[in-house]
Design an enzyme around this catalytic site. Structure first.
Site, mmCIF file in Angstrom:
data_model
loop_
_atom_site.group_PDB
_atom_site.id
_atom_site.type_symbol
_atom_site.label_atom_id
_atom_site.label_comp_id
_atom_site.label_asym_id
_atom_site.label_seq_id
_atom_site.Cartn_x
_atom_site.Cartn_y
_atom_site.Cartn_z
ATOM 1 N N TYR A 63 7.374 6.155 1.410
ATOM 2 C CA TYR A 63 7.320 6.467 -0.018
ATOM 3 C C TYR A 63 6.264 7.521 -0.324
ATOM 4 O O TYR A 63 6.417 8.309 -1.249
ATOM 5 C CB TYR A 63 6.982 5.207 -0.836
ATOM 6 C CG TYR A 63 8.178 4.411 -1.266
ATOM 7 C CD1 TYR A 63 8.972 3.750 -0.337
ATOM 8 C CD2 TYR A 63 8.509 4.309 -2.609
ATOM 9 C CE1 TYR A 63 10.069 3.010 -0.736
ATOM 10 C CE2 TYR A 63 9.592 3.565 -3.027
ATOM 11 C CZ TYR A 63 10.371 2.917 -2.083
ATOM 12 O OH TYR A 63 11.453 2.184 -2.493
ATOM 13 N N LYS A 97 10.670 -2.844 12.075
ATOM 14 C CA LYS A 97 11.661 -2.250 12.976
ATOM 15 C C LYS A 97 10.883 -1.748 14.196
ATOM 16 O O LYS A 97 10.904 -0.565 14.543
ATOM 17 C CB LYS A 97 12.412 -1.121 12.240
ATOM 18 C CG LYS A 97 13.588 -0.543 12.982
ATOM 19 C CD LYS A 97 14.794 -1.480 13.061
ATOM 20 C CE LYS A 97 15.901 -0.855 13.895
ATOM 21 N NZ LYS A 97 17.012 -1.803 14.165
ATOM 22 N N ASP A 148 11.705 -2.888 -0.464
ATOM 23 C CA ASP A 148 12.538 -2.409 -1.574
ATOM 24 C C ASP A 148 13.977 -2.875 -1.373
ATOM 25 O O ASP A 148 14.613 -3.402 -2.285
ATOM 26 C CB ASP A 148 12.479 -0.879 -1.648
ATOM 27 C CG ASP A 148 13.347 -0.344 -2.775
ATOM 28 O OD1 ASP A 148 13.251 -0.869 -3.897
ATOM 29 O OD2 ASP A 148 14.136 0.586 -2.524
ATOM 30 N N ASP A 156 16.211 -6.448 -3.306
ATOM 31 C CA ASP A 156 17.452 -6.414 -4.095
ATOM 32 C C ASP A 156 18.491 -7.369 -3.504
ATOM 33 O O ASP A 156 19.190 -8.081 -4.227
ATOM 34 C CB ASP A 156 18.060 -4.997 -4.123
ATOM 35 C CG ASP A 156 17.503 -4.150 -5.270
ATOM 36 O OD1 ASP A 156 16.339 -4.386 -5.668
ATOM 37 O OD2 ASP A 156 18.220 -3.259 -5.761
HETATM 38 C C1 IPM Z 1 11.522 -0.862 -7.240
HETATM 39 C C2 IPM Z 1 12.248 0.405 -7.588
HETATM 40 C C3 IPM Z 1 11.321 1.571 -7.291
HETATM 41 C C4 IPM Z 1 10.989 1.544 -5.822
HETATM 42 C C5 IPM Z 1 11.879 2.943 -7.711
HETATM 43 C C6 IPM Z 1 12.269 2.962 -9.174
HETATM 44 C C7 IPM Z 1 10.931 4.051 -7.391
HETATM 45 O O1 IPM Z 1 13.444 0.484 -6.881
HETATM 46 O O2 IPM Z 1 10.449 -1.111 -7.827
HETATM 47 O O3 IPM Z 1 12.008 -1.622 -6.407
HETATM 48 O O4 IPM Z 1 11.764 2.050 -4.995
HETATM 49 O O5 IPM Z 1 9.941 1.014 -5.462
HETATM 50 MN MN MN Z 2 13.932 -1.294 -5.713
#
Ligand code: IPM
Ligand code: MN
Length: 395
Positions: free
Chosen positions: A166, A215, A271, A275
């Site tokens: 990042y 990984k 990240d 999700d």
């Molecule tokens: C999260 C979001 C962010 C990330 C984006 C919006 C930059 O997806 O907080 O998970 O990737 O960290």
């Molecule tokens: Mn995210």
């Protein structure tokens, strides 16, 4: 009196006014960054419940609303204006909605709303991101997993938030078939150590198990990650540590989520896995998060869902992720456990009675708009306070 009538006058019980808890009331400043899309509507709901909480318990919360993300690009020419950054620095905690939208998608990476979020994380050194993944029993039916696979799904993802790919160089050169791009991933042992310690400490208050995800069969950053986590684990002999490769972890999360207690992982993998994990708990819209740095520094709370531009302004978005983020703030930044439980319990009761926003509806649900959903939660909160005034907590 009907429930609806009571909603009109939500919290008449001012405990502080009666002199009962005025002494224990706390005073805090909260920077509010509503952001874009559905961010403002879900943030409004969370702020309302925090106001109710302050009123009911004799606390004093001061809210300062600030531009951030796409709206700040439009109004101030930058996703993270200096006034927003300095207000966040001096606040006790930060509440964020969501950022981004199609109108800013064509901007170069460093000018997009997301760049503002990354800059805020970096500037405040928010190196820990905590995402609790807890299936609320009443929502089992909306999880994509069968109930027998879900079992007691209750784990936390501790994601490193200030390093990794990042924050390395991102470059794209050339055009057409000559184009090339690079993204650089780096980690120092110190960056891994500090987030690892947090994960072990967290696990110590839970089921004493850390799963570190990397990984290490391919990446150097992951090799350092695994070595460092293994070394730090020696300081926490009561905690069981296991390592998983990220591809396997992604599979295990859907096969048997109940095996996890605390998942510790890098920025990029965290990240993605968060999700996936959020979907198991029913919806991305339900999961809160905390991003924090060193003790005593302001932490940032936000739902993990995005700005959902197609839902914005329609009053259909589910405010639960933002509301649970406010609860996390009460608990983690302010030490107000009873207050957090009071709000969470009201949400659970509302869900049990079948009230749902569209995204978490089941057959037979009573589908309501976001704002009505919030009002119903307030009514629940009020009712339980009346009950408590009469019979005491925990009855
Ligand atoms: C999260 C979001 C962010 C990330 C984006 C919006 C930059 O997806 O907080 O998970 O990737 O960290
Ligand atoms: Mn995210």
């Amino acid at each position: 009196m009907s429930r609806r009538n009571r909603t009109a006058n939500p919290l008449p019980l001012r405990r502080a006014d009666k002199g009962e808890s005025a002494m224990s009331g706390i005073r805090k400043t909260i920077a509010v960054l509503p952001g874009d899309g559905i961010g403002p509507e879900v943030t409004r709901a969370a702020v309302q419940l925090l106001r109710d909480c302050a009123e009911a318990f004799g606390h004093h919360f001061e809210f300062q609303e600030l531009p951030f993300g796409g709206n700040a690009i439009d109004r101030r020419g930058s996703p993270l204006p200096t006034e927003t950054l300095s207000a966040c620095r001096s606040a006790d905690a930060i509440l964020l909605g969501a950022i981004g939208g199609p109108q800013w998608d064509a901007l170069p990476l460093e000018k997009r709303p997301e760049a503002g979020l990354l800059a805020l994380r970096k500037q405040l050194d928010l190196y820990i991101n905590l995402r609790p993944i807890r299936l609320r029993p009443v929502l089992q039916g909306i999880s994509p997993l069968r109930p027998e696979r879900l079992a007691d799904c209750d784990f936390e993802i501790v994601r490193e938030l200030a390093g990794d790919i990042y924050f390395g160089e991102h470059a794209i050169h050339g055009t057409g078939s000559d184009a090339h791009a690079r993204d650089v991933a780096t980690y120092t042992a110190a960056e891994i150590e500090r987030v690892a310690r947090y994960a072990f400490e967290r696990a110590a208050t839970r089921r004493r198990r850390v799963t570190s995800v990397d990984k290490a069969n391919v990446l150097a950053t992951s090799t350092l990650w695994r070595q460092t986590v293994t070394r730090i684990a020696r300081d926490y002999p009561a905690i069981a540590l296991e390592h998983l490769y990220v591809d396997n972890a992604a599979m295990q999360i859907v096969l048997r989520p109940s095996q996890f207690d605390v998942i510790l992982t890098s920025n990029m993998f965290g990240d993605i896995l968060s999700d996936e994990a959020a979907a198991l708990a029913g919806s991305l819209g339900l999961i809160p998060s905390m991003s924090r740095g060193r003790d005593g520094e302001p932490a940032l709370y936000e739902p993990i869902h995005g700005s959902a531009p197609s839902l914005a302004g329609k009053d259909v978005a589910c405010p639960i992720g933002a509301i649970f983020s406010a609860c996390l703030m009460l608990r983690e930044s302010f030490g107000l456990e009873i207050e957090a439980q009071w709000i969470e319990a009201a949400v659970d009761r509302m869900l049990s009675r079948g009230y749902r926003t569209m995204d978490i509806a089941q057959p037979g649900s009573r589908i309501v708009r976001g704002s009505e959903f919030t009002e119903q939660i307030r009514a629940e909160m009020h009712d339980s306070l009346v009950h408590t005034e009469r019979y005491g907590w925990g009855v």
